[in-house]
Design a protein around this motif. Structure first.
Motif, mmCIF file in Angstrom:
data_model
loop_
_atom_site.group_PDB
_atom_site.id
_atom_site.type_symbol
_atom_site.label_atom_id
_atom_site.label_comp_id
_atom_site.label_asym_id
_atom_site.label_seq_id
_atom_site.Cartn_x
_atom_site.Cartn_y
_atom_site.Cartn_z
ATOM 1 N N UNK B 107 0.801 -1.225 0.000
ATOM 2 C CA UNK B 107 0.000 0.000 0.000
ATOM 3 C C UNK B 107 0.830 1.269 0.000
ATOM 4 N N UNK B 108 2.157 1.132 -0.169
ATOM 5 C CA UNK B 108 2.958 2.339 -0.354
ATOM 6 C C UNK B 108 3.483 2.406 -1.782
ATOM 7 N N UNK B 109 2.970 1.546 -2.658
ATOM 8 C CA UNK B 109 3.189 1.750 -4.085
ATOM 9 C C UNK B 109 2.145 2.783 -4.531
ATOM 10 N N UNK B 110 2.109 3.069 -5.827
ATOM 11 C CA UNK B 110 1.238 4.180 -6.243
ATOM 12 C C UNK B 110 -0.200 3.755 -6.567
#
Lengths: 289, 329
Positions: B107-110
């Protein structure tokens, strides 16, 4: 200078307990910021609020002027994050992880990631679960850097690494800082790792912000005063912490003046970063506010 | 997201395909055996002629006693399967991310996490639809000669054919996703989702399903074969059998006869047997009152049941997406 990160009245509560409270800071772009505090100080909470993984109970977080709570693709794309213990999908090969990064990101610098991993001798065909801890950390870092983030956030990146892996990891981080002028925010409870590379310091304790500033300024602002032992707390303005040995009393004070209104036998000398941080972390919390 | 979802769920997808293959391997030859017996006993012509007298009754009984038990055993052990498949796949979707700590990577990808979750739900859900619909097709083909005799309302038919298997699995999947989000661990999430699945699934089968539509009632000339009720009963009336809910002897005015009289009559008919019993009952002026769900309601009932489970699944998935959105950014 526009801030890379700005928080206002930031607070996070889990159930009844506040993990972070009343935190307002402005951190400049282009700096390498050390977030220091003992375990349980709220460092991970702070970083997860910055990356948008957590939604604050109160207050705001802005990353390059954009609300981190929005969680939009554009906001996420600006921040590269390596979480504590650098989690990876253990069944994925390194190549799978790179492919995942490509498919989940707006910008993706695949040659950069492949070159970094090749330089480190990490084979793309190997499963992440079979890599050493240091290699896993490097893969996680390569994934974060391939996003070409403006802000790189690292949560206890060195905690689980041996000294050589630590050195290699920080080398990769500093190379990225030199090449791309990215802003780095990293947390640690080991101060020695940070002194050489960081130029900003944010000190957290028990969920409260103790100190934030450029390390040079912070050091210049503090003096250690050493004099004959006094048993009562001396009334010195800006006193952070007093320690008493058999014959001496050491006072860490935060003051611009080099000449405190004390007996001439008191000597004033500059303070080191580690000494300063320890003094802040050891002092009772009530006095800090 | 398509590639990532495939990469993370491919083992489960392949297990699903293996299950289809295995089911086909077992049931296709067996289905042929049933078809041979169907022809051999002359079940088809009997059905065309209606019940067609005692010869046909015994032919159909022989055929059913040979295969109905096995076909329904299949159901007995297959009842929990959609629940297990759905719960395992659903619970692993978020539970595994929390267990390995990889939610912080994912969830810290775009891709915003709500899109991450909805995309995964849609893609995995599509896979579930394909796999369960294929299983339903195999079961439907295998059972079709038995269904000709006993109708498609028997649990062995209704729960495995048509849309129900897909509906059940998607419901268990949705419960698994939500449980994974709440528990953050796969195994307790599987257990909870499976328990929730059974807690809904069983009352629906045994209590709710027969109430989807007001049952039809028919008064028939009495017969000595009365008394066999339930969705698996061998039909005693012409036409494709429906789901007989009750069969009672009633008097001329349509009122049920007392238990004592019924006992007496029942002993008498057993002693007489066959056509003699029928004429004895007719002589008493009795009728057989049959309350049933007609066979042509099969698809209506399938749609109602599928809509029920899909609706529940949609609610649970909606709650999951909303909770994930609220939990953080």
């Amino acid at each position: 200078m526009s801030p890379a990160l700005e928080t206002k009245g930031l607070g996070m509560r889990y159930g009844r307990a506040w993990a972070l409270r009343d935190c307002s800071v402005r951190l400049p772009a282009g700096s390498v910021i050390a977030l220091v505090g003992p375990n349980g100080a709220g460092k991970t909470t702070f970083l997860q609020l910055v990356t948008g993984l957590l939604r604050p109970t109160e207050g705001t977080v802005e990353v390059f002027g954009q609300d981190a709570r929005a969680g939009s693709a554009e906001a996420l794309a600006r921040v590269g994050f390596v979480a504590q213990e650098h989690p990876l999908y253990p069944g994925f090969t390194v190549a799978d992880l790179l492919r995942m990064g490509r498919s989940l990101n707006l910008r993706w610098d695949r040659p950069l990631a492949e070159r970094r991993l090749e330089e480190l001798g990490i084979p793309l065909a190997k499963r992440a679960g079979d890599l050493s801890g240091g290699q896993q950390a490097q893969v996680a870092l390569a994934l974060a850097l391939a996003k070409r983030p403006a802000l790189l956030v690292l949560d206890e990146p060195l905690a689980s690494l041996d000294p050589i892996a630590r050195r290699d990891f920080m080398r990769t981080v500093m190379a990225a800082v030199a090449e791309d002028e990215i802003t780095v925010l990293l947390s640690s409870h080991v101060i020695a790792d940070l002194e050489a590379v960081c130029d900003w310091l944010v000190l957290l304790k028990d969920g409260r912000l103790q100190l934030a500033g450029e390390i040079e300024d912070v050091l210049a602002d503090h003096r250690m005063l050493t004099g004959p032992r006094t048993d009562d707390e001396p009334a010195v303005p800006g006193l952070v912490r007093a320690t008493h040995s058999d014959r001496h009393t050491d006072l860490l004070v935060r003051a611009a003046t080099d000449r405190p209104e004390l007996h001439p036998t008191w000597r004033s000398h500059p303070v080191g970063l580690e000494e300063l941080i320890l003094a802040y972390l050891e002092q009772p919390t009530e006095i800090a506010r | 997201m398509i590639w990532l979802t495939w990469r993370q769920h491919r083992a489960q997808a392949l297990a699903g395909l293996a299950l289809i293959g295995l089911t086909a391997l077992v049931f296709l030859p067996y289905g042929h055996a049933i078809r041979d017996a169907y022809a051999q006993h002359g079940v088809g012509p009997c059905l065309v002629r209606g019940t067609g007298g005692d010869g046909c009754q015994s032919a159909m009984s022989t055929f059913m006693s040979r295969f109905n038990g096995i076909a329904n055993h299949l159901l007995t052990w297959f009842t929990p399967v959609p629940g297990l498949i759905g719960a395992i796949v659903g619970a692993s979707l978020l539970g595994r991310e929390y267990e390995h700590g990889t939610w912080r990577l994912a969830w810290t990808q775009a891709v915003p996490r709500t899109r991450w979750l909805t995309d995964k739900i849609l893609l995995v859900g599509l896979g579930i639809v394909v796999i369960t619909a294929s299983l339903s097709a195999v079961f439907g083909w295998f059972r079709s000669p038995i269904d000709d005799v006993s109708g498609r309302f028997s649990p062995g038919a209704f729960d495995l054919e048509g849309l129900s298997l897909t509906g059940y699995t998607l419901f268990a999947f949705a419960a698994g996703v939500l449980a994974g989000l709440l528990f953050r661990h796969t195994v307790p999430a599987i257990a909870t989702a499976f328990a929730a699945f059974m807690a809904v699934r069983l009352p629906v089968e045994f209590w709710l399903r027969q109430r989807y539509q007001t049952p039809a009632t028919r008064l028939l000339p009495p017969t000595g074969h009365w008394g066999s009720v339930g969705p698996m009963a061998v039909p005693i009336t012409p036409g494709t059998p429906g789901w007989t809910l009750s069969e009672n002897l009633v008097d001329k005015t349509g009122h049920p006869i007392s238990a004592a009289v019924q006992d007496q009559i029942s002993r008498r008919t057993q002693a007489l047997g066959g056509p003699a019993a029928d004429s004895y009952l007719r002589g008493l002026g009795l009728h057989l009152k049959v309350v049933y769900q007609p066979a042509n309601r099969f698809w209506t009932f399938q749609i109602v049941e599928a809509a029920l489970f899909l609706g529940l699944a949609a609610v649970l998935l909606g709650v999951s997406v909303r909770l994930l959105h609220r939990r953080s950014a």
